[in-house]
Design a protein around this motif. Sequence first.
Motif, PDB file in Angstrom:
ATOM      1  N   GLY A  96     -14.134  -6.554   2.935  1.00 48.18           N
ATOM      2  CA  GLY A  96     -13.405  -5.999   1.812  1.00 48.18           C
ATOM      3  C   GLY A  96     -12.636  -4.745   2.127  1.00 48.18           C
ATOM      4  N   LEU A  97     -12.820  -4.173   3.321  1.00 51.10           N
ATOM      5  CA  LEU A  97     -12.136  -2.931   3.659  1.00 51.10           C
ATOM      6  C   LEU A  97     -11.237  -3.084   4.872  1.00 51.10           C
ATOM      7  N   GLY A  98     -11.281  -4.253   5.543  1.00 47.78           N
ATOM      8  CA  GLY A  98     -10.472  -4.446   6.730  1.00 47.78           C
ATOM      9  C   GLY A  98      -9.014  -4.702   6.402  1.00 47.78           C
ATOM     10  N   LEU A  99      -8.193  -4.702   7.430  1.00 46.23           N
ATOM     11  CA  LEU A  99      -6.758  -4.900   7.242  1.00 46.23           C
ATOM     12  C   LEU A  99      -6.445  -6.267   6.657  1.00 46.23           C
ATOM     13  N   GLU A 100      -7.165  -7.304   7.105  1.00 52.32           N
ATOM     14  CA  GLU A 100      -6.895  -8.648   6.595  1.00 52.32           C
ATOM     15  C   GLU A 100      -7.172  -8.746   5.097  1.00 52.32           C
ATOM     16  N   ALA A 101      -8.257  -8.101   4.654  1.00 48.43           N
ATOM     17  CA  ALA A 101      -8.589  -8.136   3.231  1.00 48.43           C
ATOM     18  C   ALA A 101      -7.544  -7.385   2.411  1.00 48.43           C
ATOM     19  N   GLN A 102      -7.092  -6.249   2.934  1.00 44.86           N
ATOM     20  CA  GLN A 102      -6.065  -5.488   2.221  1.00 44.86           C
ATOM     21  C   GLN A 102      -4.749  -6.267   2.162  1.00 44.86           C
ATOM     22  N   GLU A 103      -4.411  -6.917   3.259  1.00 44.80           N
ATOM     23  CA  GLU A 103      -3.196  -7.739   3.289  1.00 44.80           C
ATOM     24  C   GLU A 103      -3.294  -8.875   2.271  1.00 44.80           C
ATOM     25  N   VAL A 155      -1.392  -0.409  -7.542  1.00 42.37           N
ATOM     26  CA  VAL A 155      -2.625  -0.783  -6.849  1.00 42.37           C
ATOM     27  C   VAL A 155      -2.860  -2.266  -7.093  1.00 42.37           C
ATOM     28  N   ALA A 156      -2.910  -3.040  -6.020  1.00 47.85           N
ATOM     29  CA  ALA A 156      -2.971  -4.498  -6.145  1.00 47.85           C
ATOM     30  C   ALA A 156      -4.181  -4.971  -6.938  1.00 47.85           C
ATOM     31  N   SER A 157      -5.339  -4.356  -6.711  1.00 45.94           N
ATOM     32  CA  SER A 157      -6.558  -4.815  -7.375  1.00 45.94           C
ATOM     33  C   SER A 157      -6.609  -4.428  -8.851  1.00 45.94           C
ATOM     34  N   MET A 158      -5.704  -3.544  -9.286  1.00 47.96           N
ATOM     35  CA  MET A 158      -5.592  -3.166 -10.698  1.00 47.96           C
ATOM     36  C   MET A 158      -4.115  -3.265 -11.099  1.00 47.96           C
ATOM     37  N   PRO A 159      -3.601  -4.488 -11.155  1.00 45.03           N
ATOM     38  CA  PRO A 159      -2.152  -4.693 -11.253  1.00 45.03           C
ATOM     39  C   PRO A 159      -1.508  -4.154 -12.520  1.00 45.03           C
ATOM     40  N   HIS A 160      -2.280  -3.991 -13.599  1.00 43.18           N
ATOM     41  CA  HIS A 160      -1.696  -3.542 -14.861  1.00 43.18           C
ATOM     42  C   HIS A 160      -1.978  -2.072 -15.160  1.00 43.18           C
ATOM     43  N   ALA A 194      11.578   2.658  -3.495  1.00 43.52           N
ATOM     44  CA  ALA A 194      10.622   1.553  -3.467  1.00 43.52           C
ATOM     45  C   ALA A 194       9.307   1.979  -4.113  1.00 43.52           C
ATOM     46  N   THR A 195       8.495   1.001  -4.435  1.00 47.74           N
ATOM     47  CA  THR A 195       7.161   1.233  -4.976  1.00 47.74           C
ATOM     48  C   THR A 195       6.156   1.279  -3.831  1.00 47.74           C
ATOM     49  N   LEU A 196       5.310   2.301  -3.829  1.00 49.21           N
ATOM     50  CA  LEU A 196       4.228   2.369  -2.855  1.00 49.21           C
ATOM     51  C   LEU A 196       3.107   1.454  -3.339  1.00 49.21           C
ATOM     52  N   LEU A 197       2.753   0.467  -2.540  1.00 50.00           N
ATOM     53  CA  LEU A 197       1.772  -0.541  -2.937  1.00 50.00           C
ATOM     54  C   LEU A 197       0.572  -0.500  -2.001  1.00 50.00           C
ATOM     55  N   VAL A 198      -0.629  -0.338  -2.577  1.00 49.40           N
ATOM     56  CA  VAL A 198      -1.877  -0.341  -1.809  1.00 49.40           C
ATOM     57  C   VAL A 198      -2.810  -1.390  -2.382  1.00 49.40           C
ATOM     58  N   ALA A 199      -3.760  -1.839  -1.565  1.00 47.14           N
ATOM     59  CA  ALA A 199      -4.689  -2.873  -2.012  1.00 47.14           C
ATOM     60  C   ALA A 199      -5.682  -2.320  -3.028  1.00 47.14           C
ATOM     61  N   LYS A 200      -6.291  -1.177  -2.688  1.00 45.60           N
ATOM     62  CA  LYS A 200      -7.274  -0.551  -3.564  1.00 45.60           C
ATOM     63  C   LYS A 200      -7.005   0.944  -3.617  1.00 45.60           C
ATOM     64  N   LEU A 201      -7.434   1.563  -4.703  1.00 41.63           N
ATOM     65  CA  LEU A 201      -7.144   2.982  -4.888  1.00 41.63           C
ATOM     66  C   LEU A 201      -7.770   3.835  -3.802  1.00 41.63           C
ATOM     67  N   ASP A 202      -8.960   3.475  -3.329  1.00 39.43           N
ATOM     68  CA  ASP A 202      -9.619   4.312  -2.318  1.00 39.43           C
ATOM     69  C   ASP A 202      -8.962   4.184  -0.946  1.00 39.43           C
ATOM     70  N   ARG A 203      -8.023   3.252  -0.802  1.00 39.66           N
ATOM     71  CA  ARG A 203      -7.266   3.192   0.447  1.00 39.66           C
ATOM     72  C   ARG A 203      -6.280   4.354   0.528  1.00 39.66           C
ATOM     73  N   TYR A 240       1.010   0.202   2.107  1.00 44.79           N
ATOM     74  CA  TYR A 240       0.212   1.138   2.910  1.00 44.79           C
ATOM     75  C   TYR A 240      -1.209   0.615   2.985  1.00 44.79           C
ATOM     76  N   LYS A 241      -1.688   0.461   4.205  1.00 44.54           N
ATOM     77  CA  LYS A 241      -3.057   0.002   4.421  1.00 44.54           C
ATOM     78  C   LYS A 241      -3.770   1.017   5.297  1.00 44.54           C
ATOM     79  N   ARG A 242      -5.038   1.282   4.977  1.00 43.01           N
ATOM     80  CA  ARG A 242      -5.812   2.267   5.740  1.00 43.01           C
ATOM     81  C   ARG A 242      -7.178   1.720   6.086  1.00 43.01           C
ATOM     82  N   VAL A 243      -7.578   1.954   7.318  1.00 44.71           N
ATOM     83  CA  VAL A 243      -8.952   1.684   7.735  1.00 44.71           C
ATOM     84  C   VAL A 243      -9.453   2.894   8.512  1.00 44.71           C
ATOM     85  N   SER A 244     -10.741   3.102   8.482  1.00 48.32           N
ATOM     86  CA  SER A 244     -11.352   4.098   9.350  1.00 48.32           C
ATOM     87  C   SER A 244     -12.201   3.351  10.366  1.00 48.32           C
ATOM     88  N   THR A 245     -12.661   4.048  11.373  1.00 41.72           N
ATOM     89  CA  THR A 245     -13.455   3.395  12.410  1.00 41.72           C
ATOM     90  C   THR A 245     -14.661   2.698  11.808  1.00 41.72           C
TER      91      THR A 245
END
Length: 225
Positions: free
Chosen positions: A25-32, A109-114, A79-88, A13-18
């Motif tokens: 660090g907040l765009g789709l490419e960075a989250q991917e 959360v990818a940025s906090m894998p453990h 399945a596991t819900l996987l996000v790049a960062k918690l605030d996403r 799951y990836k989220r961006v706002s306008t």
Amino acid sequence: MNGGPGVIRYVTYKRVSTEDQGKSGLGLEAQERDIRIYLDTYSPEPWQVVADVVEIESGANSDRPELWRAVDLAKRSRATLLVAKLDRLSRKVSLIATLMDDPKLTLRVASMPHADKFQLHIYAALAEQEREFISLRTKAALREAKARGQKLGGLRDATMKRNAVLKANADARASKLDGIVRPLREANASLRDIADALNSAGVETPRGGRWHAASVGRLLDRLGV
């Protein structure tokens, strides 16, 4: 990659706002990128991404149809819900707590894998407190500037206002880490040792990167340590 017994399934799951889309660090490419790092480095193998959900919505808004679709997909496909960062997921602790309290949902959360659910809940609460503190400190800085006779209008004064906000935000972030870095420095830990400790704890720099001796040195200077 074909599914089957023993395959670890993910719904990403990836989220961006306008306002986020143009920020580093907040765009789709960075989250991917962060999600890919997690899958390639931390995920048990074999793994499979069964769905990739993207949403354009503010993190403060609880009306998030794509998030709930991702949650439903994850639960139905085990399945596991996987996000790049918690605030996403959200900037609201209440919404994050709802997700973490769901016994049928596994979250990573990818940025906090453990980090487990309990640790993620604490992190979300601390982040919310930090945002509240930054808001209060920003307002205080602007009141002080106004009291000194600075008119907060026009190009030059707009720059002064922006600088006051940036300084207040930087001071707030530094204060949050004071209880970690000060005892280490007082115990004669080197700048590199402190950087390693922050990185091991999953603490990111203000720009979302890893700590180095130079960035720790700037943090200590701001704290007056």
